[in-house]
Design an enzyme around this catalytic site. Structure first.
Site, PDB file in Angstrom:
ATOM      1  N   GLY A 187       0.815  -1.214   0.000  1.00 49.40           N
ATOM      2  CA  GLY A 187       0.000   0.000   0.000  1.00 49.40           C
ATOM      3  C   GLY A 187       0.849   1.264   0.000  1.00 49.40           C
ATOM      4  N   GLY A 188       0.176   2.400   0.119  1.00 49.51           N
ATOM      5  CA  GLY A 188       0.820   3.713   0.007  1.00 49.51           C
ATOM      6  C   GLY A 188       1.992   3.895   0.959  1.00 49.51           C
ATOM      7  CB  ALA A 203      -3.521  -3.561   6.662  1.00 49.84           C
ATOM      8  N   GLY A 204      -4.717  -0.424   6.251  1.00 49.88           N
ATOM      9  CA  GLY A 204      -5.774   0.489   6.704  1.00 49.88           C
ATOM     10  C   GLY A 204      -6.637   0.966   5.549  1.00 49.88           C
ATOM     11  CB  THR A 236     -10.637   6.234   4.492  1.00 51.05           C
ATOM     12  OG1 THR A 236     -10.458   6.163   3.080  1.00 51.05           O
ATOM     13  CG2 THR A 236      -9.359   6.708   5.147  1.00 51.05           C
ATOM     14  CD  GLN A 269     -10.361  16.079   9.029  1.00 52.98           C
ATOM     15  OE1 GLN A 269     -11.033  16.907   9.643  1.00 52.98           O
ATOM     16  NE2 GLN A 269      -9.398  16.433   8.194  1.00 52.98           N
ATOM     17  CG  PHE A 270     -16.327  17.526   9.341  1.00 59.45           C
ATOM     18  CD1 PHE A 270     -16.934  18.518  10.120  1.00 59.45           C
ATOM     19  CD2 PHE A 270     -17.079  16.900   8.368  1.00 59.45           C
ATOM     20  CE1 PHE A 270     -18.262  18.861   9.917  1.00 59.45           C
ATOM     21  CE2 PHE A 270     -18.402  17.242   8.158  1.00 59.45           C
ATOM     22  CZ  PHE A 270     -18.998  18.228   8.930  1.00 59.45           C
ATOM     23  CE1 TYR A 313      -7.771   5.767   8.346  1.00 65.78           C
ATOM     24  CE2 TYR A 313      -7.279   7.739   9.615  1.00 65.78           C
ATOM     25  CZ  TYR A 313      -6.872   6.728   8.767  1.00 65.78           C
ATOM     26  OH  TYR A 313      -5.571   6.674   8.339  1.00 65.78           O
TER      27      TYR A 313
HETATM   28  N1  CAA Z   1     -15.164  20.876   8.040  1.00 64.04           N
HETATM   29  C1  CAA Z   1     -16.270  21.566   8.325  1.00 64.04           C
HETATM   30  N2  CAA Z   1     -17.449  21.381   7.711  1.00 64.04           N
HETATM   31  C2  CAA Z   1     -17.501  20.433   6.768  1.00 64.04           C
HETATM   32  C3  CAA Z   1     -16.381  19.656   6.438  1.00 64.04           C
HETATM   33  C4  CAA Z   1     -15.183  19.916   7.096  1.00 64.04           C
HETATM   34  N3  CAA Z   1     -14.053  19.228   6.826  1.00 64.04           N
HETATM   35  N4  CAA Z   1     -16.770  18.773   5.475  1.00 64.04           N
HETATM   36  C5  CAA Z   1     -18.062  18.988   5.223  1.00 64.04           C
HETATM   37  N5  CAA Z   1     -18.506  19.998   5.995  1.00 64.04           N
HETATM   38  C6  CAA Z   1     -19.830  20.522   6.061  1.00 64.04           C
HETATM   39  C7  CAA Z   1     -20.512  20.428   4.714  1.00 64.04           C
HETATM   40  O1  CAA Z   1     -20.178  21.575   3.974  1.00 64.04           O
HETATM   41  C8  CAA Z   1     -21.955  20.331   5.077  1.00 64.04           C
HETATM   42  O2  CAA Z   1     -22.432  21.598   5.343  1.00 64.04           O
HETATM   43  P1  CAA Z   1     -23.947  21.973   5.006  1.00 64.04           P
HETATM   44  O3  CAA Z   1     -24.801  20.962   5.735  1.00 64.04           O
HETATM   45  O4  CAA Z   1     -24.065  23.361   5.495  1.00 64.04           O
HETATM   46  O5  CAA Z   1     -24.050  21.834   3.509  1.00 64.04           O
HETATM   47  C9  CAA Z   1     -21.937  19.611   6.423  1.00 64.04           C
HETATM   48  O6  CAA Z   1     -20.606  19.732   6.940  1.00 64.04           O
HETATM   49  C10 CAA Z   1     -22.273  18.149   6.362  1.00 64.04           C
HETATM   50  O7  CAA Z   1     -21.533  17.547   5.401  1.00 64.04           O
HETATM   51  P2  CAA Z   1     -22.012  16.204   4.813  1.00 64.04           P
HETATM   52  O8  CAA Z   1     -22.982  15.527   5.705  1.00 64.04           O
HETATM   53  O9  CAA Z   1     -22.416  16.427   3.412  1.00 64.04           O
HETATM   54  O10 CAA Z   1     -20.696  15.393   4.910  1.00 64.04           O
HETATM   55  P3  CAA Z   1     -20.379  14.130   4.063  1.00 64.04           P
HETATM   56  O11 CAA Z   1     -20.991  12.950   4.658  1.00 64.04           O
HETATM   57  O12 CAA Z   1     -20.636  14.397   2.605  1.00 64.04           O
HETATM   58  O13 CAA Z   1     -18.825  13.988   4.252  1.00 64.04           O
HETATM   59  C11 CAA Z   1     -16.603  14.563   3.904  1.00 64.04           C
HETATM   60  C12 CAA Z   1     -18.021  15.070   4.172  1.00 64.04           C
HETATM   61  C13 CAA Z   1     -16.430  14.253   2.442  1.00 64.04           C
HETATM   62  C14 CAA Z   1     -16.251  13.332   4.709  1.00 64.04           C
HETATM   63  C15 CAA Z   1     -15.721  15.723   4.297  1.00 64.04           C
HETATM   64  O14 CAA Z   1     -16.011  16.071   5.616  1.00 64.04           O
HETATM   65  C16 CAA Z   1     -14.262  15.420   4.237  1.00 64.04           C
HETATM   66  O15 CAA Z   1     -13.686  15.319   3.157  1.00 64.04           O
HETATM   67  N6  CAA Z   1     -13.635  15.324   5.419  1.00 64.04           N
HETATM   68  C17 CAA Z   1     -12.219  15.115   5.495  1.00 64.04           C
HETATM   69  C18 CAA Z   1     -11.930  13.660   5.446  1.00 64.04           C
HETATM   70  C19 CAA Z   1     -10.472  13.449   5.575  1.00 64.04           C
HETATM   71  O16 CAA Z   1      -9.661  14.290   5.918  1.00 64.04           O
HETATM   72  N7  CAA Z   1     -10.064  12.221   5.299  1.00 64.04           N
HETATM   73  C20 CAA Z   1      -8.705  11.877   5.399  1.00 64.04           C
HETATM   74  C21 CAA Z   1      -8.452  10.705   4.522  1.00 64.04           C
HETATM   75  S1  CAA Z   1      -6.741  10.331   4.462  1.00 64.04           S
HETATM   76  C22 CAA Z   1      -6.406   9.673   5.942  1.00 64.04           C
HETATM   77  O17 CAA Z   1      -7.243   9.419   6.742  1.00 64.04           O
HETATM   78  C23 CAA Z   1      -4.961   9.353   6.190  1.00 64.04           C
HETATM   79  C24 CAA Z   1      -4.551   9.850   7.511  1.00 64.04           C
HETATM   80  O18 CAA Z   1      -4.394   9.048   8.397  1.00 64.04           O
HETATM   81  C25 CAA Z   1      -4.252  11.258   7.697  1.00 64.04           C
END
Ligand code: CAA
Length: 253
Positions: free
Chosen positions: A18-19, A95-96, A98, A153-154, A159
Protein backbone atom coordinates in the site's frame (compact mmCIF):
# COMPACT_ATOMS: atom_id res chain seq x y z
CA UNK A 1 12.40 -18.67 -2.07
CA UNK A 2 16.06 -17.72 -1.60
CA UNK A 3 18.10 -19.13 1.25
CA UNK A 4 18.13 -16.63 4.11
CA UNK A 5 21.11 -16.26 6.43
CA UNK A 6 20.06 -17.37 9.95
CA UNK A 7 20.94 -14.05 11.57
CA UNK A 8 18.70 -12.03 9.27
CA UNK A 9 15.63 -10.73 11.04
CA UNK A 10 12.25 -11.49 9.53
CA UNK A 11 9.86 -8.56 9.22
CA UNK A 12 6.21 -8.72 8.21
CA UNK A 13 4.47 -5.57 6.97
CA UNK A 14 0.68 -5.66 6.60
CA UNK A 15 -0.66 -3.43 3.87
CA UNK A 16 2.83 -4.04 2.53
CA UNK A 17 1.95 -3.11 -1.03
CA UNK A 18 0.00 0.00 0.00
CA UNK A 19 0.82 3.71 0.01
CA UNK A 20 2.92 3.62 3.18
CA UNK A 21 3.61 -0.12 3.18
CA UNK A 22 5.91 -0.13 0.15
CA UNK A 23 8.13 2.54 1.69
CA UNK A 24 8.18 0.66 5.00
CA UNK A 25 9.21 -2.57 3.22
CA UNK A 26 11.97 -0.66 1.43
CA UNK A 27 13.21 0.90 4.69
CA UNK A 28 13.33 -2.44 6.52
CA UNK A 29 14.95 -4.23 3.58
CA UNK A 30 17.61 -1.54 3.43
CA UNK A 31 18.24 -2.18 7.12
CA UNK A 32 19.00 -5.81 6.28
CA UNK A 33 15.69 -7.39 7.19
CA UNK A 34 14.09 -10.12 5.13
CA UNK A 35 10.73 -8.45 4.56
CA UNK A 36 7.46 -10.16 3.83
CA UNK A 37 4.80 -7.84 2.47
CA UNK A 38 1.43 -9.16 3.54
CA UNK A 39 -1.43 -7.77 1.52
CA UNK A 40 -4.58 -8.67 -0.38
CA UNK A 41 -3.89 -11.25 -3.09
CA UNK A 42 -4.60 -8.80 -5.93
CA UNK A 43 -1.79 -6.52 -4.83
CA UNK A 44 0.95 -9.03 -5.65
CA UNK A 45 1.21 -7.23 -9.01
CA UNK A 46 3.10 -4.43 -7.27
CA UNK A 47 5.77 -6.73 -5.86
CA UNK A 48 7.80 -7.03 -9.06
CA UNK A 49 8.20 -3.24 -9.21
CA UNK A 50 9.48 -3.10 -5.66
CA UNK A 51 11.85 -6.02 -6.12
CA UNK A 52 13.16 -4.40 -9.30
CA UNK A 53 13.78 -1.18 -7.40
CA UNK A 54 15.67 -3.10 -4.72
CA UNK A 55 17.60 -5.21 -7.22
CA UNK A 56 20.80 -5.00 -5.20
CA UNK A 57 18.90 -6.60 -2.31
CA UNK A 58 17.26 -9.24 -4.49
CA UNK A 59 15.11 -11.77 -2.66
CA UNK A 60 14.75 -9.64 0.45
CA UNK A 61 11.15 -8.60 -0.11
CA UNK A 62 8.64 -11.41 -0.55
CA UNK A 63 4.87 -11.48 -0.56
CA UNK A 64 2.14 -13.38 1.31
CA UNK A 65 -1.53 -12.92 0.49
CA UNK A 66 -3.90 -12.48 3.43
CA UNK A 67 -6.83 -10.38 4.57
CA UNK A 68 -5.96 -8.94 7.99
CA UNK A 69 -9.63 -8.69 8.91
CA UNK A 70 -9.84 -12.51 8.92
CA UNK A 71 -8.57 -14.09 12.17
CA UNK A 72 -8.05 -17.57 10.65
CA UNK A 73 -6.23 -16.27 7.60
CA UNK A 74 -3.84 -14.35 9.86
CA UNK A 75 -3.23 -17.44 11.96
CA UNK A 76 -2.49 -19.52 8.86
CA UNK A 77 -0.21 -17.02 7.15
CA UNK A 78 1.79 -16.40 10.33
CA UNK A 79 2.16 -20.15 10.95
CA UNK A 80 3.37 -20.54 7.36
CA UNK A 81 5.93 -17.74 7.69
CA UNK A 82 7.15 -19.04 11.05
CA UNK A 83 7.52 -22.54 9.70
CA UNK A 84 9.43 -21.32 6.67
CA UNK A 85 11.65 -18.75 8.38
CA UNK A 86 11.80 -19.85 12.00
CA UNK A 87 9.96 -16.89 13.49
CA UNK A 88 8.81 -13.32 12.97
CA UNK A 89 10.98 -10.65 14.62
CA UNK A 90 9.33 -7.45 13.39
CA UNK A 91 5.65 -6.81 12.70
CA UNK A 92 4.41 -3.55 11.22
CA UNK A 93 0.65 -3.19 11.04
CA UNK A 94 0.14 -0.72 8.20
CA UNK A 95 -3.03 -2.12 6.61
CA UNK A 96 -5.77 0.49 6.70
CA UNK A 97 -8.81 1.80 4.86
CA UNK A 98 -11.07 4.85 5.01
CA UNK A 99 -14.85 5.03 4.79
CA UNK A 100 -15.22 8.80 5.17
CA UNK A 101 -18.65 10.29 5.75
CA UNK A 102 -20.31 12.35 8.46
CA UNK A 103 -21.78 10.31 11.29
CA UNK A 104 -25.34 11.18 10.43
CA UNK A 105 -24.87 9.42 7.07
CA UNK A 106 -22.61 6.58 8.20
CA UNK A 107 -24.02 3.09 7.73
CA UNK A 108 -23.24 0.21 10.10
CA UNK A 109 -21.41 -1.35 7.14
CA UNK A 110 -19.09 1.67 6.79
CA UNK A 111 -18.40 1.50 10.52
CA UNK A 112 -17.78 -2.25 10.72
CA UNK A 113 -15.79 -2.62 7.48
CA UNK A 114 -13.34 -0.03 8.73
CA UNK A 115 -13.11 -1.49 12.25
CA UNK A 116 -12.48 -4.97 10.87
CA UNK A 117 -9.43 -3.85 8.90
CA UNK A 118 -8.02 -0.97 10.97
CA UNK A 119 -8.53 -2.33 14.48
CA UNK A 120 -9.40 -6.04 14.32
CA UNK A 121 -6.51 -6.42 11.85
CA UNK A 122 -4.04 -5.26 14.51
CA UNK A 123 -5.49 -7.73 17.02
CA UNK A 124 -5.56 -10.59 14.49
CA UNK A 125 -1.88 -10.16 13.62
CA UNK A 126 -0.51 -9.39 17.09
CA UNK A 127 -2.47 -12.21 18.66
CA UNK A 128 -0.58 -14.71 16.52
CA UNK A 129 2.95 -13.28 16.58
CA UNK A 130 3.30 -12.37 20.21
CA UNK A 131 3.84 -15.87 21.65
CA UNK A 132 6.71 -16.58 19.26
CA UNK A 133 8.35 -13.20 19.89
CA UNK A 134 7.99 -13.61 23.66
CA UNK A 135 9.43 -17.11 23.70
CA UNK A 136 12.42 -16.02 21.60
CA UNK A 137 12.91 -12.92 23.80
CA UNK A 138 12.87 -10.42 20.94
CA UNK A 139 10.20 -8.57 19.02
CA UNK A 140 9.45 -5.18 17.50
CA UNK A 141 5.81 -4.35 16.82
CA UNK A 142 4.97 -1.01 15.20
CA UNK A 143 1.32 -0.12 14.70
CA UNK A 144 0.43 2.61 12.23
CA UNK A 145 -2.17 4.98 13.66
CA UNK A 146 -2.92 8.49 12.36
CA UNK A 147 -2.91 12.14 13.32
CA UNK A 148 -6.67 11.85 12.99
CA UNK A 149 -6.71 9.38 15.87
CA UNK A 150 -5.14 12.14 17.95
CA UNK A 151 -7.11 15.18 16.75
CA UNK A 152 -10.30 13.73 15.21
CA UNK A 153 -11.34 14.71 11.68
CA UNK A 154 -14.67 15.79 10.22
CA UNK A 155 -16.16 12.82 8.36
CA UNK A 156 -13.98 10.26 10.15
CA UNK A 157 -15.68 9.15 13.36
CA UNK A 158 -14.98 5.53 12.36
CA UNK A 159 -11.35 6.10 11.30
CA UNK A 160 -10.50 8.39 14.23
CA UNK A 161 -12.01 5.92 16.72
CA UNK A 162 -10.09 2.98 15.24
CA UNK A 163 -6.82 4.88 15.05
CA UNK A 164 -7.12 6.15 18.64
CA UNK A 165 -7.87 2.54 19.59
CA UNK A 166 -4.70 1.38 17.88
CA UNK A 167 -2.55 3.34 20.29
CA UNK A 168 -4.52 2.15 23.31
CA UNK A 169 -3.85 -1.37 22.05
CA UNK A 170 -0.12 -0.63 21.62
CA UNK A 171 0.23 0.69 25.17
CA UNK A 172 -1.61 -2.25 26.72
CA UNK A 173 0.34 -4.86 24.76
CA UNK A 174 3.59 -3.00 25.46
CA UNK A 175 2.95 -3.52 29.18
CA UNK A 176 2.22 -7.21 28.67
CA UNK A 177 5.42 -7.85 26.71
CA UNK A 178 7.86 -5.35 28.25
CA UNK A 179 9.73 -7.98 30.27
CA UNK A 180 10.10 -10.30 27.30
CA UNK A 181 12.18 -8.19 24.94
CA UNK A 182 9.17 -7.27 22.83
CA UNK A 183 8.47 -3.58 22.25
CA UNK A 184 5.16 -2.28 20.95
CA UNK A 185 4.90 1.25 19.60
CA UNK A 186 2.70 3.44 17.46
CA UNK A 187 3.61 5.75 14.61
CA UNK A 188 0.95 8.36 13.85
CA UNK A 189 1.42 9.75 10.34
CA UNK A 190 0.01 13.07 9.33
CA UNK A 191 -1.31 13.68 5.84
CA UNK A 192 0.99 11.97 3.34
CA UNK A 193 1.28 11.78 -0.38
CA UNK A 194 -0.58 8.47 -0.78
CA UNK A 195 -3.64 7.28 -2.72
CA UNK A 196 -5.67 7.47 0.52
CA UNK A 197 -5.07 11.19 0.85
CA UNK A 198 -5.39 11.74 -2.92
CA UNK A 199 -8.98 10.46 -2.55
CA UNK A 200 -9.92 13.45 -0.39
CA UNK A 201 -11.50 16.31 -2.36
CA UNK A 202 -9.04 18.87 -3.74
CA UNK A 203 -10.65 21.63 -1.69
CA UNK A 204 -10.31 19.76 1.62
CA UNK A 205 -6.76 18.70 0.73
CA UNK A 206 -5.66 22.27 -0.01
CA UNK A 207 -7.02 23.38 3.37
CA UNK A 208 -5.20 20.54 5.11
CA UNK A 209 -1.88 21.40 3.42
CA UNK A 210 -2.35 25.05 4.39
CA UNK A 211 -2.59 23.91 8.03
CA UNK A 212 0.67 21.89 7.96
CA UNK A 213 3.51 24.07 9.33
CA UNK A 214 6.18 22.54 7.04
CA UNK A 215 3.91 23.40 4.12
CA UNK A 216 3.69 20.05 2.37
CA UNK A 217 2.25 16.57 2.62
CA UNK A 218 4.50 13.96 4.21
CA UNK A 219 6.23 11.42 2.02
CA UNK A 220 5.84 7.68 2.68
CA UNK A 221 9.60 7.75 3.31
CA UNK A 222 9.08 10.22 6.18
CA UNK A 223 6.88 7.63 7.89
CA UNK A 224 9.05 4.64 7.01
CA UNK A 225 12.05 6.32 8.64
CA UNK A 226 10.18 6.55 11.96
CA UNK A 227 9.10 2.91 11.67
CA UNK A 228 12.68 1.86 10.98
CA UNK A 229 13.83 3.76 14.07
CA UNK A 230 11.37 1.94 16.34
CA UNK A 231 11.97 -1.44 14.71
CA UNK A 232 15.75 -1.33 15.17
CA UNK A 233 17.48 -3.98 17.28
CA UNK A 234 18.83 -1.30 19.63
CA UNK A 235 15.45 0.40 20.21
CA UNK A 236 14.64 -1.88 23.16
CA UNK A 237 14.10 0.95 25.67
CA UNK A 238 11.39 2.61 23.58
CA UNK A 239 8.04 1.01 24.22
CA UNK A 240 4.41 2.12 24.46
CA UNK A 241 5.14 5.42 22.73
CA UNK A 242 3.18 7.18 20.01
CA UNK A 243 5.52 8.91 17.58
CA UNK A 244 3.73 11.61 15.56
CA UNK A 245 5.20 12.30 12.11
CA UNK A 246 3.01 15.09 10.82
CA UNK A 247 5.02 18.12 9.74
CA UNK A 248 4.16 19.98 12.93
CA UNK A 249 0.39 19.69 12.39
CA UNK A 250 -0.36 19.79 16.16
CA UNK A 251 1.19 23.25 16.38
CA UNK A 252 -1.69 24.57 14.26
CA UNK A 253 -4.19 23.84 17.03
N1 CAA B 1 -15.16 20.88 8.04
C1 CAA B 1 -16.27 21.57 8.33
N2 CAA B 1 -17.45 21.38 7.71
C2 CAA B 1 -17.50 20.43 6.77
C3 CAA B 1 -16.38 19.66 6.44
C4 CAA B 1 -15.18 19.92 7.10
N3 CAA B 1 -14.05 19.23 6.83
N4 CAA B 1 -16.77 18.77 5.47
C5 CAA B 1 -18.06 18.99 5.22
N5 CAA B 1 -18.51 20.00 6.00
C6 CAA B 1 -19.83 20.52 6.06
C7 CAA B 1 -20.51 20.43 4.71
O1 CAA B 1 -20.18 21.58 3.97
C8 CAA B 1 -21.95 20.33 5.08
O2 CAA B 1 -22.43 21.60 5.34
P1 CAA B 1 -23.95 21.97 5.01
O3 CAA B 1 -24.80 20.96 5.74
O4 CAA B 1 -24.07 23.36 5.49
O5 CAA B 1 -24.05 21.83 3.51
C9 CAA B 1 -21.94 19.61 6.42
O6 CAA B 1 -20.61 19.73 6.94
C10 CAA B 1 -22.27 18.15 6.36
O7 CAA B 1 -21.53 17.55 5.40
P2 CAA B 1 -22.01 16.20 4.81
O8 CAA B 1 -22.98 15.53 5.71
O9 CAA B 1 -22.42 16.43 3.41
O10 CAA B 1 -20.70 15.39 4.91
P3 CAA B 1 -20.38 14.13 4.06
O11 CAA B 1 -20.99 12.95 4.66
O12 CAA B 1 -20.64 14.40 2.60
O13 CAA B 1 -18.82 13.99 4.25
C11 CAA B 1 -16.60 14.56 3.90
C12 CAA B 1 -18.02 15.07 4.17
C13 CAA B 1 -16.43 14.25 2.44
C14 CAA B 1 -16.25 13.33 4.71
C15 CAA B 1 -15.72 15.72 4.30
O14 CAA B 1 -16.01 16.07 5.62
C16 CAA B 1 -14.26 15.42 4.24
O15 CAA B 1 -13.69 15.32 3.16
N6 CAA B 1 -13.63 15.32 5.42
C17 CAA B 1 -12.22 15.11 5.50
C18 CAA B 1 -11.93 13.66 5.45
C19 CAA B 1 -10.47 13.45 5.57
O16 CAA B 1 -9.66 14.29 5.92
N7 CAA B 1 -10.06 12.22 5.30
C20 CAA B 1 -8.70 11.88 5.40
C21 CAA B 1 -8.45 10.71 4.52
S1 CAA B 1 -6.74 10.33 4.46
C22 CAA B 1 -6.41 9.67 5.94
O17 CAA B 1 -7.24 9.42 6.74
C23 CAA B 1 -4.96 9.35 6.19
C24 CAA B 1 -4.55 9.85 7.51
O18 CAA B 1 -4.39 9.05 8.40
C25 CAA B 1 -4.25 11.26 7.70
Amino acid sequence: MNQIPKARRIAVVTGGMGGLGVAICRQLANAGRHVIALDLAARVERLAGLQHELADLEGIVGFEPADVSDFEQCQQVIARIEQQHGGIDVLVNAAGITRDTSLRKMSPQQWHELMRVNLDGVFNMCRHVVDGMSSRGFGRIVNISSVNGQTGQFGQTNYSAAKAGVHGFSMALARETARRGVTVNTVSPGYCDTPMVAAVSAEVREQIIADIPVGRLGTPGDIARAVGFLAADDAGYLTGINLPVNGGYFMSF
